[in-house]
Design a protein around this motif. Structure first.
Motif, PDB file in Angstrom:
ATOM      1  N   CYS A  95      71.322 -14.391  -5.375  1.00 28.83           N
ATOM      2  CA  CYS A  95      69.866 -14.507  -5.527  1.00 28.83           C
ATOM      3  C   CYS A  95      69.331 -15.758  -4.838  1.00 28.83           C
ATOM      4  O   CYS A  95      68.250 -15.737  -4.233  1.00 28.83           O
ATOM      5  CB  CYS A  95      69.490 -14.525  -7.006  1.00 28.83           C
ATOM      6  SG  CYS A  95      69.745 -12.951  -7.844  1.00 28.83           S
ATOM      7  N   SER A  96      70.084 -16.860  -4.903  1.00 26.64           N
ATOM      8  CA  SER A  96      69.655 -18.085  -4.213  1.00 26.64           C
ATOM      9  C   SER A  96      69.655 -17.876  -2.700  1.00 26.64           C
ATOM     10  O   SER A  96      68.793 -18.413  -1.988  1.00 26.64           O
ATOM     11  CB  SER A  96      70.558 -19.261  -4.597  1.00 26.64           C
ATOM     12  OG  SER A  96      71.829 -19.183  -3.958  1.00 26.64           O
ATOM     13  N   ALA A  97      70.618 -17.092  -2.201  1.00 28.24           N
ATOM     14  CA  ALA A  97      70.647 -16.775  -0.771  1.00 28.24           C
ATOM     15  C   ALA A  97      69.411 -15.975  -0.376  1.00 28.24           C
ATOM     16  O   ALA A  97      68.832 -16.177   0.702  1.00 28.24           O
ATOM     17  CB  ALA A  97      71.919 -16.002  -0.433  1.00 28.24           C
ATOM     18  N   LEU A  98      68.999 -15.070  -1.262  1.00 25.99           N
ATOM     19  CA  LEU A  98      67.815 -14.248  -1.012  1.00 25.99           C
ATOM     20  C   LEU A  98      66.559 -15.111  -0.965  1.00 25.99           C
ATOM     21  O   LEU A  98      65.713 -14.969  -0.071  1.00 25.99           O
ATOM     22  CB  LEU A  98      67.700 -13.195  -2.114  1.00 25.99           C
ATOM     23  CG  LEU A  98      66.945 -11.905  -1.830  1.00 25.99           C
ATOM     24  CD1 LEU A  98      67.518 -11.185  -0.627  1.00 25.99           C
ATOM     25  CD2 LEU A  98      66.976 -11.014  -3.058  1.00 25.99           C
ATOM     26  N   LEU A  99      66.442 -16.052  -1.910  1.00 23.33           N
ATOM     27  CA  LEU A  99      65.274 -16.934  -1.958  1.00 23.33           C
ATOM     28  C   LEU A  99      65.243 -17.849  -0.728  1.00 23.33           C
ATOM     29  O   LEU A  99      64.186 -18.037  -0.106  1.00 23.33           O
ATOM     30  CB  LEU A  99      65.311 -17.763  -3.241  1.00 23.33           C
ATOM     31  CG  LEU A  99      64.158 -18.753  -3.451  1.00 23.33           C
ATOM     32  CD1 LEU A  99      62.833 -18.016  -3.547  1.00 23.33           C
ATOM     33  CD2 LEU A  99      64.398 -19.586  -4.705  1.00 23.33           C
ATOM     34  N   GLY A 100      66.389 -18.418  -0.376  1.00 22.68           N
ATOM     35  CA  GLY A 100      66.446 -19.261   0.811  1.00 22.68           C
ATOM     36  C   GLY A 100      66.121 -18.481   2.072  1.00 22.68           C
ATOM     37  O   GLY A 100      65.430 -18.989   2.964  1.00 22.68           O
ATOM     38  N   GLY A 101      66.611 -17.256   2.147  1.00 25.68           N
ATOM     39  CA  GLY A 101      66.320 -16.419   3.311  1.00 25.68           C
ATOM     40  C   GLY A 101      64.845 -16.114   3.445  1.00 25.68           C
ATOM     41  O   GLY A 101      64.302 -16.071   4.558  1.00 25.68           O
ATOM     42  N   LEU A 102      64.166 -15.913   2.297  1.00 26.70           N
ATOM     43  CA  LEU A 102      62.719 -15.685   2.326  1.00 26.70           C
ATOM     44  C   LEU A 102      62.002 -16.900   2.904  1.00 26.70           C
ATOM     45  O   LEU A 102      61.095 -16.775   3.732  1.00 26.70           O
ATOM     46  CB  LEU A 102      62.220 -15.393   0.907  1.00 26.70           C
ATOM     47  CG  LEU A 102      60.704 -15.239   0.741  1.00 26.70           C
ATOM     48  CD1 LEU A 102      60.176 -14.082   1.561  1.00 26.70           C
ATOM     49  CD2 LEU A 102      60.343 -15.072  -0.741  1.00 26.70           C
ATOM     50  N   GLY A 103      62.413 -18.092   2.478  1.00 23.37           N
ATOM     51  CA  GLY A 103      61.792 -19.308   2.993  1.00 23.37           C
ATOM     52  C   GLY A 103      62.010 -19.488   4.481  1.00 23.37           C
ATOM     53  O   GLY A 103      61.071 -19.807   5.231  1.00 23.37           O
ATOM     54  N   ILE A 104      63.250 -19.282   4.921  1.00 21.95           N
ATOM     55  CA  ILE A 104      63.556 -19.380   6.356  1.00 21.95           C
ATOM     56  C   ILE A 104      62.714 -18.390   7.151  1.00 21.95           C
ATOM     57  O   ILE A 104      62.145 -18.717   8.195  1.00 21.95           O
ATOM     58  CB  ILE A 104      65.054 -19.118   6.591  1.00 21.95           C
ATOM     59  CG1 ILE A 104      65.900 -20.224   5.961  1.00 21.95           C
ATOM     60  CG2 ILE A 104      65.355 -19.020   8.092  1.00 21.95           C
ATOM     61  CD1 ILE A 104      67.374 -19.891   5.878  1.00 21.95           C
ATOM     62  N   ALA A 105      62.618 -17.171   6.624  1.00 26.99           N
ATOM     63  CA  ALA A 105      61.894 -16.115   7.328  1.00 26.99           C
ATOM     64  C   ALA A 105      60.416 -16.436   7.483  1.00 26.99           C
ATOM     65  O   ALA A 105      59.827 -16.211   8.551  1.00 26.99           O
ATOM     66  CB  ALA A 105      62.074 -14.801   6.572  1.00 26.99           C
ATOM     67  N   LEU A 106      59.794 -16.959   6.437  1.00 28.50           N
ATOM     68  CA  LEU A 106      58.371 -17.290   6.508  1.00 28.50           C
ATOM     69  C   LEU A 106      58.103 -18.311   7.614  1.00 28.50           C
ATOM     70  O   LEU A 106      57.123 -18.193   8.368  1.00 28.50           O
ATOM     71  CB  LEU A 106      57.897 -17.846   5.164  1.00 28.50           C
ATOM     72  CG  LEU A 106      57.714 -16.826   4.037  1.00 28.50           C
ATOM     73  CD1 LEU A 106      57.486 -17.539   2.705  1.00 28.50           C
ATOM     74  CD2 LEU A 106      56.552 -15.889   4.339  1.00 28.50           C
TER      75      LEU A 106
END
Length: 410
Positions: free
Chosen positions: A110-121
């Motif tokens: 889940c932390s990987a998912l949240l970090g990926g969202l931030g990187i993507a934005l």
């Protein structure tokens, strides 16, 4: 204060200030990925995680990058550049910080998912920012951005296992990357933002769905850069299987990043002087091809050479393939949307590399099949490179019947 500087400083000083902002933003876009791989064996033994699930720690952020890029029109119109990048930095900050506290495989994913969202934005908004803020120097600015992005990844790969070893806890090696995210967020909050703007019909991502050249660019970006995700996910584990320590295997990833940074700075600087991109792209792909072949056939004999070649090729390909996309359209917003389309589907292709690598590792007991797959992909991209002559850039304009008199150029 950056807002005060933007109003009162001369153009040169304002440009330097924006370069600084660009670098600090980019430094935060890879540590949440590359800090994991040197510590992967420790993490797996601590939380009981198999190779396929461990691959999700790299795969899911890349999937986020792709999906958010495809929604970039909505991000641009609803959040705008300012709030979108601020939210991205906050997501990265929280994702890294919570890794210092959790000890469960599902929560790590889940932390990987949240970090990926931030990187993507952040990644979907930066190309448009570059196209607008660095008029006439897009290729050079993209090179600086790419170099800083890769440099942050290399720094995390080198520093995280050493920090974890010093504290005797892998959590510390992952959580420390919340600190640069805090710094970047505080800096960005002082930056003059661009307000959210609705996109006209001809600037929306949907305009590219039926465009063959846009799809070709997306496939090219995806397959020419997928080696990076495969290396980030599995290179340290590969060399640890060959008897290397976590610190030395992480240092090998950092060594590769040094050459990524050099290529990401040097090759776009050369590209700035010419309209033709195919020669530089071919050199970049050949460098990757030699490196992955060496990794497959003689990993122990010349590891530093193979990683230098791979790093140079990946660093150049990432920057040059984005520059190639921006070349096709002159308007900054439209060019940003094309880059978002290319990155969106390209990152979804990239996301396959860690997952496929983990599957092949479980099926064959070795990562050799992963490196062979990279060799095949790069060979195909070398052949595709020849289609990108400057005279063909007009094909991205869906309503164009003939090439314009002047092609868009970075």
């Amino acid at each position: 204060m950056l807002s005060h500087l933007s109003r009162n400083a001369g153009p040169g000083l304002r440009t330097c200030a924006w370069v600084g902002v660009l670098v600090i933003l980019a430094l935060n876009l890879r540590p949440s990925l590359t800090s994991v791989s040197p510590l992967l064996n420790d993490i797996r033994s601590s939380v009981g995680m198999g190779f396929q699930m461990a691959g999700l720690l790299t795969t899911l952020p890349v999937v986020c990058m792709g999906l958010v890029a495809l929604l970039s029109a909505q991000v641009e119109s609803r959040l705008g550049e300012g709030r979108g990048i601020a939210l991205g930095l906050l997501c990265i900050l929280l994702a890294c910080a919570v890794r210092g506290l959790i000890d469960h495989s599902l929560l790590l994913v889940c932390s990987a998912l949240l970090g990926g969202l931030g990187i993507a934005l952040i990644q979907v908004l930066v190309p448009g920012l570059i196209k607008r803020r660095f008029v006439g120097h897009v290729a050079l600015a993209m090179g600086i951005y790419s170099a800083a992005l890769m440099g942050g990844g290399g720094l995390a790969a080198w520093f995280s296992p050493r920090l974890a070893s010093a504290f005797g806890d892998w959590h510390v090696g992952l959580a420390v990357w919340a600190l640069p995210a805090v710094l970047a967020l505080l800096l960005w909050l002082q930056t003059p933002w661009r307000a959210a703007q609705a996109l006209s019909a001809d600037q929306r991502l949907s305009r590219f769905i039926r465009n063959k050249r846009a799809w070709t660019l997306a496939l090219y970006f995806g397959f020419s850069n997928c080696g990076y995700m495969a290396v980030v996910a599995w290179l340290p584990a590969y060399y640890q299987h060959l008897g290397w320590s976590s610190q030395n295997s992480g240092a090998l990833l950092a060594w590769m990043t040094l050459f990524q940074v050099l290529a990401a700075l040097g090759m776009p600087a050369l590209a700035q002087r010419m309209r033709e991109r195919r020669g530089l792209l071919s050199v970049s792909l050949l460098s990757q091809l030699l490196g992955f072949s060496g990794l497959l056939l003689a990993p122990q004999q010349a590891a530093l050479v193979w990683m230098a070649l791979i790093g140079f090729g990946l660093g150049a390909c990432f920057a040059l393939s984005l520059i190639l996309s921006l070349d096709h359209l002159q308007a900054p917003q439209a060019a940003g949307q094309l880059a978002a389309f290319v990155q969106g589907f390209g990152f979804l292709i990239n996301a396959l590399a860690p997952a496929v690598g983990g599957l092949l590792r479980e099926l064959t007991g070795s990562f050799a099949a992963t490196w062979l797959l990279m060799v095949v992909c790069i060979t195909l991209m070398l052949a595709l490179t020849q289609r990108f002559s400057p005279a063909s850039y007009w094909r991205i304009n869906t309503n164009a019947q003939q090439p314009p008199s002047t092609a868009a150029c970075g």
